[in-house]
Design an enzyme around this catalytic site. Sequence first.
Site, PDB file in Angstrom:
ATOM      1  N   ARG A  50       0.863  -1.179   0.000  1.00 47.53           N
ATOM      2  CA  ARG A  50       0.000   0.000   0.000  1.00 47.53           C
ATOM      3  C   ARG A  50       0.905   1.236   0.000  1.00 47.53           C
ATOM      4  O   ARG A  50       2.052   1.175   0.433  1.00 47.53           O
ATOM      5  CB  ARG A  50      -0.864   0.031   1.261  1.00 47.53           C
ATOM      6  N   TYR A  86      -9.677  -8.958  -4.931  1.00 47.65           N
ATOM      7  CA  TYR A  86      -8.661  -8.344  -5.796  1.00 47.65           C
ATOM      8  C   TYR A  86      -8.444  -9.143  -7.082  1.00 47.65           C
ATOM      9  O   TYR A  86      -7.808  -8.670  -8.004  1.00 47.65           O
ATOM     10  CB  TYR A  86      -7.321  -8.262  -5.061  1.00 47.65           C
ATOM     11  N   HIS A 118      -3.306  -9.087   3.911  1.00 52.07           N
ATOM     12  CA  HIS A 118      -4.751  -9.013   4.118  1.00 52.07           C
ATOM     13  C   HIS A 118      -5.116  -9.808   5.369  1.00 52.07           C
ATOM     14  O   HIS A 118      -4.623 -10.923   5.566  1.00 52.07           O
ATOM     15  CB  HIS A 118      -5.518  -9.596   2.932  1.00 52.07           C
ATOM     16  N   LYS A 164      -1.550  -2.159   7.997  1.00 53.22           N
ATOM     17  CA  LYS A 164      -2.714  -1.668   8.731  1.00 53.22           C
ATOM     18  C   LYS A 164      -2.708  -2.223  10.144  1.00 53.22           C
ATOM     19  O   LYS A 164      -2.320  -3.370  10.368  1.00 53.22           O
ATOM     20  CB  LYS A 164      -4.000  -2.092   8.022  1.00 53.22           C
ATOM     21  N   ARG A 190      -1.019  -2.883  -6.568  1.00 57.69           N
ATOM     22  CA  ARG A 190      -1.285  -3.901  -5.548  1.00 57.69           C
ATOM     23  C   ARG A 190      -2.284  -4.934  -6.067  1.00 57.69           C
ATOM     24  O   ARG A 190      -2.080  -6.137  -5.940  1.00 57.69           O
ATOM     25  CB  ARG A 190      -1.800  -3.205  -4.283  1.00 57.69           C
ATOM     26  N   HIS A 194      -2.797   1.780  -5.907  1.00 49.00           N
ATOM     27  CA  HIS A 194      -3.464   0.561  -5.462  1.00 49.00           C
ATOM     28  C   HIS A 194      -3.693  -0.409  -6.627  1.00 49.00           C
ATOM     29  O   HIS A 194      -3.805  -1.618  -6.421  1.00 49.00           O
ATOM     30  CB  HIS A 194      -4.777   0.894  -4.751  1.00 49.00           C
TER      31      HIS A 194
END
Length: 181
Positions: free
Chosen positions: A29, A158, A149, A53, A126, A123
Amino acid sequence: ALFESCRKGSPADVRDAALMGVLYGAGLRRAEVVALGVSDYDPETGALIVRGKGNKERIAYIDDGAAEAMGMWISVRGEEPGPLFCPVTQTGQVVIRSMTDQAVYAILQTRAAKAKVKSFSPHDLRRSCVSDLLDAGVDISVVQQFVGHANVTTTARYDRRGEHAKKRAAKSLHIPFVVDP
């Protein structure tokens, strides 16, 4: 075309090639790539210590052209401690300070315009990483861990391979049906 736009070899070109290589090659990211420090990269193994994250830490890897671009960037940037990716002035001077995730977005928009590529976001690199890994036959749970993830269903969203992947999967099965004469 995006990488081709970096071939002139200016300090910004070298940085941008390494930046795109890491975004795509490790599936990072924007916020993760700007948080990388020089000490987070091991050129011997291609390992990157990524803080994702929720401040979760994982190890991602770059190889092939991404590692080569990173090696060139480190030689331009220098091994001075600090952020891995830094601003480059118009005169080619590397400024050892952090970039913002918005700066990464702007860099990619500029590269897209130079390469005459339809505008896209970081993104998208990604998402392409995830789809290309799945298309190469990498197990979805490995891809999930690779890109950080929390849930495999996010990784599945995705996946842009479409019907051709399902058709190829069906061809990989062998049904031992034989009609007796």
